[in-house]
Design a protein around this motif. Structure first.
Motif, PDB file in Angstrom:
ATOM      1  N   THR A  11       0.838  -1.205   0.000  1.00 59.38           N
ATOM      2  CA  THR A  11       0.000   0.000   0.000  1.00 59.38           C
ATOM      3  C   THR A  11       0.865   1.244   0.000  1.00 59.38           C
ATOM      4  O   THR A  11       0.614   2.205  -0.746  1.00 59.38           O
ATOM      5  CB  THR A  11      -0.927   0.010   1.230  1.00 59.38           C
ATOM      6  N   GLY A  44       2.470   1.735  -3.338  1.00 62.53           N
ATOM      7  CA  GLY A  44       1.483   2.242  -4.285  1.00 62.53           C
ATOM      8  C   GLY A  44       1.339   3.747  -4.221  1.00 62.53           C
ATOM      9  O   GLY A  44       1.279   4.421  -5.262  1.00 62.53           O
ATOM     10  N   PHE A  49      -1.246   2.982 -11.945  1.00 64.00           N
ATOM     11  CA  PHE A  49      -0.563   2.884 -10.654  1.00 64.00           C
ATOM     12  C   PHE A  49      -1.557   2.674  -9.510  1.00 64.00           C
ATOM     13  O   PHE A  49      -1.196   2.155  -8.454  1.00 64.00           O
ATOM     14  CB  PHE A  49       0.279   4.134 -10.400  1.00 64.00           C
ATOM     15  N   ARG A  50      -2.815   3.064  -9.739  1.00 60.85           N
ATOM     16  CA  ARG A  50      -3.838   2.843  -8.709  1.00 60.85           C
ATOM     17  C   ARG A  50      -4.077   1.351  -8.479  1.00 60.85           C
ATOM     18  O   ARG A  50      -4.631   0.953  -7.454  1.00 60.85           O
ATOM     19  CB  ARG A  50      -5.139   3.526  -9.117  1.00 60.85           C
ATOM     20  N   PHE A  71      -1.935  -0.653  -7.637  1.00 62.43           N
ATOM     21  CA  PHE A  71      -1.223  -1.043  -6.419  1.00 62.43           C
ATOM     22  C   PHE A  71      -2.204  -1.113  -5.242  1.00 62.43           C
ATOM     23  O   PHE A  71      -2.017  -1.913  -4.314  1.00 62.43           O
ATOM     24  CB  PHE A  71      -0.112  -0.034  -6.097  1.00 62.43           C
ATOM     25  N   LEU A  72      -3.217  -0.240  -5.266  1.00 58.72           N
ATOM     26  CA  LEU A  72      -4.182  -0.177  -4.170  1.00 58.72           C
ATOM     27  C   LEU A  72      -5.364  -1.118  -4.382  1.00 58.72           C
ATOM     28  O   LEU A  72      -5.981  -1.556  -3.400  1.00 58.72           O
ATOM     29  CB  LEU A  72      -4.706   1.259  -4.010  1.00 58.72           C
ATOM     30  N   THR A  78       0.158  -7.551  -9.313  1.00 57.02           N
ATOM     31  CA  THR A  78       0.020  -6.105  -9.094  1.00 57.02           C
ATOM     32  C   THR A  78       1.034  -5.326  -9.921  1.00 57.02           C
ATOM     33  O   THR A  78       0.677  -4.340 -10.586  1.00 57.02           O
ATOM     34  CB  THR A  78       0.210  -5.782  -7.603  1.00 57.02           C
ATOM     35  N   ALA A 113       0.217  -2.756 -12.972  1.00 58.27           N
ATOM     36  CA  ALA A 113       0.589  -1.343 -12.807  1.00 58.27           C
ATOM     37  C   ALA A 113       1.479  -0.832 -13.933  1.00 58.27           C
ATOM     38  O   ALA A 113       1.406   0.345 -14.308  1.00 58.27           O
ATOM     39  CB  ALA A 113       1.273  -1.135 -11.464  1.00 58.27           C
TER      40      ALA A 113
END
Length: 410
Positions: free
Chosen positions: A294, A297, A315-316, A318-319, A361, A365
């Motif tokens: 987190t 990210g 890149f979001r 990652f969350l 992930t 990303a």
């Protein structure tokens, strides 16, 4: 199981309803997890092939459908499981919801998923009522004991739930064009609010599970998830969510993202105990991985805004793919172990699942930097992300379909 552990477990089941109930309806997490794991696999693999153009769904806005189902569809199930399982622990006088009443709540969630998949046929307002009403009901269940509690220790959970219900309402009224608002922006705001609830839940889950692990390993020390660290991270998350919602082009977003990353990374200080090093215990690493990914990210999002890379939505992941995926996976493992009366454990298969979520992930990303392979990478990352939940099903479904190993009801 030690005598202490039996007493600890029994403390949460003092008000367990009388009667015999099917094992799969004996406690809130059981039917939810039995349905949720295969639903996660179905949803993510199906989305990959929809995005790649191999499958068509009877939905006009498939991107909003995908985001909503990952945030609210899967998220609602986890919220239901967390509160129906956790409320009798947080407030020992709360009567666990089991049997037929639990079956109705599970059916309510299933109806929500079915209706949303066919939202273009049922209509936005009907589908919104089905989905929002379930979240509102769970908020009500959480708020009653939280506000009755003299110390108000867990009232933040109730406030967090109310914020999620409100933003969910906002999504549906924007979809119905009752208010002129971009529903995609509302979903992005809901992500920040969900992350707040995740931190609040993770604090409580990590304290329970890690202290049980310490007791299991005869370590005479207590793990405390300190509230001020979580409160700082929550403040930064809320600041980021609302600044991005109201001022999406504001240059301060880069620095707010860095603040979020640093504040979340600061939570790791809780894991440095005075006399014992638990940082590298396999089970603890599961929880630490959520915090690390987190934080990473938000650092990537910060660099995206700072360097104007224009890959915010990628890149979001990652969350979403990262944080959400790991939280679902790890909390399902923790709850399915502790609340079936078993000692906490890890193995190579479960660890492999966690690694696959991390790999998935990073693939998701960084797709913008390998656009020529984008479709293959989308499908690959989705399959890799689904495999851990297949591993979960193979490992934990036998636990969910059997009575507690320690003989306690639930």
């Amino acid at each position: 199981m030690t005598e202490f552990e039996k007493q600890y477990a029994s403390r949460h089941y003092l008000y367990y309803p009388k009667g015999d109930f099917p094992v799969y309806l004996a406690y809130g997490f059981r039917p939810i997890f039995l349905l949720l794991a295969p639903y996660i696999v179905l949803s993510i693999v199906l989305w990959a092939f929809v995005f790649a153009g191999y499958i068509n769904l009877p939905i006009e806005n498939t991107l909003n459908w995908h985001i909503y189902e990952m945030i609210f569809g899967v998220g609602t199930a986890m919220i239901v499981a967390f509160f129906l399982t956790g409320l009798p622990e947080l407030f020992p006088s709360v009567v666990p919801i089991v049997g037929k009443k639990l079956a109705y709540i599970v059916a309510w969630w299933v109806l929500g998923r079915f209706s949303f998949w066919f939202i273009d046929y049922f209509g936005v307002l009907f589908v919104g009522f089905i989905n929002v009403s379930l979240m509102a009901y769970i908020s009500y269940l959480a708020a009653i004991p939280a506000f009755k509690d003299r110390n108000k220790k867990h009232v933040s959970l109730a406030y967090s739930m109310v914020s999620i219900v409100l933003v969910q309402i906002l999504f549906f009224v924007s979809e119905a064009k009752i208010v002129e608002l971009d529903s995609f922006k509302v979903l992005i705001l809901s992500l920040s609010l969900m992350l707040v609830l995740i931190l609040l839940a993770l604090r409580r889950v990590s304290m329970e599970s890690i202290n049980e692990l310490l007791e299991q390993e005869n370590i005479d020390e207590t793990f405390l998830a300190k509230s001020f660290r979580y409160n700082l991270a929550i403040f930064c998350l809320l600041l980021y969510g609302f600044v991005e919602f109201f001022f999406p082009a504001n240059s301060t977003l880069a620095y707010i993202c860095f603040a979020c990353g640093a504040a979340i990374l600061g939570i790791l200080n809780d894991f440095v105990l005075k006399d014992n090093n638990i940082l590298f215990k396999p089970f603890v690493l599961y929880i630490i991985s959520i915090i690390l990914l987190t934080s990473i990210g938000f650092f990537f999002l910060g660099f995206n805004y700072l360097l104007e890379l224009n890959v915010t939505n990628h890149f979001r992941h990652f969350l979403t793919t990262g944080t959400f995926g790991m939280v679902f996976y790890v909390i399902m493992i923790i709850v399915s172990t502790i609340h079936t009366g078993r000692a906490i454990f890890t193995n190579l298969a479960l660890t492999f699942g966690l690694i696959l979520i991390i790999i998935s992930t990073f693939i998701r990303a960084f797709i913008p930097f390998y656009l020529e392979y984008s479709m293959v990478l989308y499908i690959l990352s989705s399959i890799l992300w689904a495999i851990p939940f297949i591993i979960y099903m193979k490992t934990f479904f036998p636990f969910l379909l059997k009575p507690r190993a320690d003989g306690i009801k639930g």
